[in-house]
Design an enzyme around this catalytic site. Structure first.
Site, PDB file in Angstrom:
ATOM      1  N   GLU A 172      49.824  47.746  31.343  1.00 20.97           N
ATOM      2  CA  GLU A 172      50.558  48.094  32.569  1.00 20.97           C
ATOM      3  C   GLU A 172      52.080  48.138  32.397  1.00 20.97           C
ATOM      4  O   GLU A 172      52.830  47.541  33.174  1.00 20.97           O
ATOM      5  CB  GLU A 172      50.181  47.115  33.693  1.00 20.97           C
ATOM      6  CG  GLU A 172      48.698  47.123  34.006  1.00 20.97           C
ATOM      7  CD  GLU A 172      48.273  46.053  35.003  1.00 20.97           C
ATOM      8  OE1 GLU A 172      49.143  45.334  35.519  1.00 20.97           O
ATOM      9  OE2 GLU A 172      47.064  45.930  35.252  1.00 20.97           O
ATOM     10  N   ASN A 230      46.780  50.026  27.864  1.00 20.05           N
ATOM     11  CA  ASN A 230      45.893  49.917  29.027  1.00 20.05           C
ATOM     12  C   ASN A 230      46.700  49.976  30.327  1.00 20.05           C
ATOM     13  O   ASN A 230      47.719  49.298  30.457  1.00 20.05           O
ATOM     14  CB  ASN A 230      45.168  48.556  28.923  1.00 20.05           C
ATOM     15  CG  ASN A 230      43.989  48.428  29.859  1.00 20.05           C
ATOM     16  OD1 ASN A 230      43.109  49.286  29.876  1.00 20.05           O
ATOM     17  ND2 ASN A 230      43.944  47.348  30.638  1.00 20.05           N
ATOM     18  N   HIS A 273      40.234  51.421  38.575  1.00 18.50           N
ATOM     19  CA  HIS A 273      39.918  50.704  39.813  1.00 18.50           C
ATOM     20  C   HIS A 273      39.904  51.749  40.944  1.00 18.50           C
ATOM     21  O   HIS A 273      40.943  52.056  41.527  1.00 18.50           O
ATOM     22  CB  HIS A 273      40.960  49.609  40.077  1.00 18.50           C
ATOM     23  CG  HIS A 273      40.924  48.519  39.058  1.00 18.50           C
ATOM     24  ND1 HIS A 273      39.842  47.689  38.910  1.00 18.50           N
ATOM     25  CD2 HIS A 273      41.818  48.146  38.106  1.00 18.50           C
ATOM     26  CE1 HIS A 273      40.070  46.823  37.931  1.00 18.50           C
ATOM     27  NE2 HIS A 273      41.262  47.092  37.418  1.00 18.50           N
ATOM     28  N   GLU A 301      38.212  49.080  33.105  1.00 22.49           N
ATOM     29  CA  GLU A 301      38.081  48.082  34.187  1.00 22.49           C
ATOM     30  C   GLU A 301      37.453  48.735  35.420  1.00 22.49           C
ATOM     31  O   GLU A 301      37.956  48.610  36.536  1.00 22.49           O
ATOM     32  CB  GLU A 301      39.457  47.484  34.544  1.00 22.49           C
ATOM     33  CG  GLU A 301      40.189  46.895  33.361  1.00 22.49           C
ATOM     34  CD  GLU A 301      41.505  46.215  33.736  1.00 22.49           C
ATOM     35  OE1 GLU A 301      41.758  46.008  34.933  1.00 22.49           O
ATOM     36  OE2 GLU A 301      42.280  45.899  32.816  1.00 22.49           O
ATOM     37  N   ASP A 303      35.631  49.811  38.662  1.00 22.71           N
ATOM     38  CA  ASP A 303      34.961  49.394  39.895  1.00 22.71           C
ATOM     39  C   ASP A 303      35.293  50.423  40.975  1.00 22.71           C
ATOM     40  O   ASP A 303      36.226  51.212  40.828  1.00 22.71           O
ATOM     41  CB  ASP A 303      35.318  47.953  40.327  1.00 22.71           C
ATOM     42  CG  ASP A 303      36.810  47.661  40.394  1.00 22.71           C
ATOM     43  OD1 ASP A 303      37.617  48.608  40.431  1.00 22.71           O
ATOM     44  OD2 ASP A 303      37.169  46.469  40.419  1.00 22.71           O
TER      45      ASP A 303
HETATM   46  O1  G3I Z   1      44.787  29.662  36.447  1.00 20.10           O
HETATM   47  C1  G3I Z   1      44.798  29.303  37.821  1.00 20.10           C
HETATM   48  C2  G3I Z   1      44.147  27.970  38.001  1.00 20.10           C
HETATM   49  O2  G3I Z   1      44.918  27.003  37.343  1.00 20.10           O
HETATM   50  C3  G3I Z   1      44.012  27.683  39.496  1.00 20.10           C
HETATM   51  O3  G3I Z   1      43.304  26.500  39.664  1.00 20.10           O
HETATM   52  C4  G3I Z   1      43.291  28.803  40.205  1.00 20.10           C
HETATM   53  C5  G3I Z   1      43.205  28.586  41.699  1.00 20.10           C
HETATM   54  O4  G3I Z   1      43.007  29.802  42.369  1.00 20.10           O
HETATM   55  O5  G3I Z   1      43.984  30.006  39.978  1.00 20.10           O
HETATM   56  C6  G3I Z   1      44.025  30.339  38.604  1.00 20.10           C
HETATM   57  O6  G3I Z   1      44.657  31.553  38.398  1.00 20.10           O
HETATM   58  C7  G3I Z   1      43.963  32.701  38.839  1.00 20.10           C
HETATM   59  C8  G3I Z   1      43.584  33.539  37.628  1.00 20.10           C
HETATM   60  O7  G3I Z   1      43.020  34.742  38.061  1.00 20.10           O
HETATM   61  C9  G3I Z   1      42.628  32.830  36.701  1.00 20.10           C
HETATM   62  O8  G3I Z   1      41.452  32.546  37.354  1.00 20.10           O
HETATM   63  C10 G3I Z   1      44.880  33.466  39.759  1.00 20.10           C
HETATM   64  O9  G3I Z   1      45.077  32.722  40.962  1.00 20.10           O
HETATM   65  C11 G3I Z   1      44.301  34.823  40.071  1.00 20.10           C
HETATM   66  O10 G3I Z   1      45.273  35.591  40.775  1.00 20.10           O
HETATM   67  C12 G3I Z   1      43.953  35.524  38.791  1.00 20.10           C
HETATM   68  O11 G3I Z   1      43.446  36.786  39.138  1.00 20.10           O
HETATM   69  C13 G3I Z   1      43.180  37.661  38.061  1.00 20.10           C
HETATM   70  C14 G3I Z   1      44.198  38.787  38.058  1.00 20.10           C
HETATM   71  O12 G3I Z   1      43.874  39.705  37.034  1.00 20.10           O
HETATM   72  C15 G3I Z   1      45.604  38.286  37.811  1.00 20.10           C
HETATM   73  O13 G3I Z   1      46.504  39.318  37.735  1.00 20.10           O
HETATM   74  C16 G3I Z   1      41.786  38.219  38.254  1.00 20.10           C
HETATM   75  O14 G3I Z   1      40.836  37.163  38.092  1.00 20.10           O
HETATM   76  C17 G3I Z   1      41.519  39.311  37.235  1.00 20.10           C
HETATM   77  O15 G3I Z   1      40.315  39.966  37.564  1.00 20.10           O
HETATM   78  C18 G3I Z   1      42.640  40.332  37.284  1.00 20.10           C
HETATM   79  O16 G3I Z   1      42.395  41.290  36.291  1.00 20.10           O
HETATM   80  C19 G3I Z   1      43.345  42.362  36.216  1.00 20.10           C
HETATM   81  C20 G3I Z   1      43.467  42.766  34.768  1.00 20.10           C
HETATM   82  O17 G3I Z   1      43.812  41.665  33.996  1.00 20.10           O
HETATM   83  C21 G3I Z   1      44.496  43.881  34.601  1.00 20.10           C
HETATM   84  N1  G3I Z   1      44.185  45.007  35.457  1.00 20.10           N
HETATM   85  C22 G3I Z   1      44.002  44.670  36.863  1.00 20.10           C
HETATM   86  C23 G3I Z   1      42.929  43.602  37.016  1.00 20.10           C
HETATM   87  C24 G3I Z   1      42.659  43.306  38.465  1.00 20.10           C
HETATM   88  O18 G3I Z   1      43.789  42.755  39.079  1.00 20.10           O
END
Ligand code: G3I
Length: 384
Positions: A172, A230, A273, A301, A303
């Site tokens: 990105e 990506n 997406h 990715e 969906d």
């Molecule tokens: O690591 C913390 C953890 O310490 C805490 O306890 C927990 C409580 O909610 O949050 C955790 O962090 C989360 C992280 O995922 C790991 O689980 C974040 O809040 C959450 O925002 C994060 O979301 C991820 C997101 O990327 C972050 O940008 C999604 O799961 C993941 O599906 C998403 O994936 C991205 C790709 O990497 C790039 N392309 C877009 C795609 C969708 O956004």
């Protein structure tokens, strides 16, 4: 015992059961789609369905995302049955692997389990503006930022050498409001406007050269790994962004010919997406554009949101499920057409309940791991 009569009773029972199954199954009404797999009815549980990846043998890999928490659960068994490649949803991001300088937390157990299960592992992601610890690129000199970035790449690829076959090296880098200019650098995220949300400290501190440096460090660390750029919204509904990525990959590959014996950037990951209003023609146009560069394309990715702002459906009704399935079918017909250029199609979510967009019901399985109409659309897109 009169076996003839017993046989007739059993046959009648099976017939009645099939009627009940038809009446209560999603989308399986007379004249509509029915699975051609014996024993499958629409809404089947994941474990009785024919492995989905087997539908695409010889065309492209079929993938999904994984988390270390999936190990030893039904989710891992589902992945193993239906997919032959996985991507770590979060466990390989910079903040997950090296939250503190020099302290590496590798999801080795997960990667080993994936390989033992016979799946391939794709790495996501090495250099990103998000989920990156501040120490890497904030309050440090340009030279230190380059060292931090390249050292991270070197350490991670060395750790996973021979196990992780491909990497999203840079994720990105382009702004969504990309410039129409032929200079792709003008479309990169940068911290030039503090109010702007599409910032990248990497570009701010190192300059656009960070992209090329990242790919070179990755190629040096693991020459066998396939290296991807990506990004999201790369279909032609946002042509400025698609063309900015096209020009960047073209330019870097032309300026770094045969780095490590081949193109420096092996492939482009189209995150994909999508939603119900995505026009499949815009996806096909971008695939054609990127394929013209002679690089691999990963649908990285995938969906499709069914319920979202602007959707004709305010809840996930039977009609919404059908519309979503039809969109999946239309996309997979295109993916099959360009199978020679597409290395992998990876879904971003095992089931609706744990998807990052769970309120949109975007993937193939419901929260009970039962196949949605979308599953059957992917299973047999031409027939759907
Ligand atoms: O690591 C913390 C953890 O310490 C805490 O306890 C927990 C409580 O909610 O949050 C955790 O962090 C989360 C992280 O995922 C790991 O689980 C974040 O809040 C959450 O925002 C994060 O979301 C991820 C997101 O990327 C972050 O940008 C999604 O799961 C993941 O599906 C998403 O994936 C991205 C790709 O990497 C790039 N392309 C877009 C795609 C969708 O956004």
């Amino acid at each position: 015992m009169n076996t003839g009569k017993a046989g007739r009773i059993v046959a009648a029972a099976i017939f009645m059961a099939s009627l009940v199954s038809c009446n209560f199954s999603f989308g399986n009404k007379p004249g509509e789609y029915e699975s051609d797999e014996p024993g499958e009815t629409v809404g089947s549980s994941w474990d009785v369905l024919t492995p989905l990846h087997s539908r695409y043998t010889g065309q492209f890999l079929l993938g999904n995302i994984i988390s270390p928490l999936d190990l030893n659960t039904v989710r891992f068994n589902l992945l193993k049955r239906h997919f032959n490649t996985v991507t770590a949803e979060n466990a390989m991001k910079p903040d997950a692997i090296q939250y503190q300088r020099g302290q590496f937390t590798y999801p080795d157990t997960m990667v080993n389990a994936v390989l033992e299960a016979g799946m391939q592992m794709h790495g996501h992601t090495l250099v990103w503006h998000s989920q990156t610890p501040l120490w890497m690129n904030t309050g440090v000199s340009r030279e230190q930022a380059i060292t931090n970035m390249t050292n991270h790449i070197t350490q991670v690829l060395t750790n996973f050498q021979g196990k992780v076959v491909s990497w999203d090296v840079v994720n990105e880098a382009m702004r969504n409001d990309a410039s129409p200019s032929t200079d792709w650098r003008l479309s990169l995220r940068k911290n030039e406007n503090p109010a702007q949300s599409e910032n990248s400290r990497w570009n701010q501190i190192i300059g656009d050269e960070y992209i090329e440096l990242a790919f070179k460090a990755a190629r040096d660390a693991d020459p066998a790994a396939k290296l991807y750029y990506n990004d999201y919204n790369l279909n032609m509904s946002n042509p400025n962004k698609a063309y900015a990525v096209y020009r960047m990959v073209k330019d870097i590959n032309e300026r770094c010919p045969a780095y490590g014996g081949r193109k420096l950037i092996d492939g482009i990951g189209m995150q994909s997406h999508h939603h119900l209003n995505t026009d499949p023609a815009t996806v096909e146009e971008s695939i054609q554009l990127f394929a013209s560069l002679g690089v691999e394309i990963a649908i990285s990715e995938l969906d499709i949101q069914a319920v979202f702002y602007g959707s004709p459906y305010s809840s996930f009704t039977e009609d919404a499920a059908k519309a979503q399935a039809q969109k999946y079918a239309a996309l997979f017909i295109i993916f099959k057409k360009y199978a020679a250029n597409i290395s992998r199609v990876t879904f971003w979510g095992i089931d609706d309940a744990t998807s990052w967009r769970k309120e949109s019901f975007p993937v193939l399985f419901d929260k009970q791991y039962k196949a949605k109409p979308a599953f059957y659309a992917v299973e047999n897109p031409n027939k759907y």
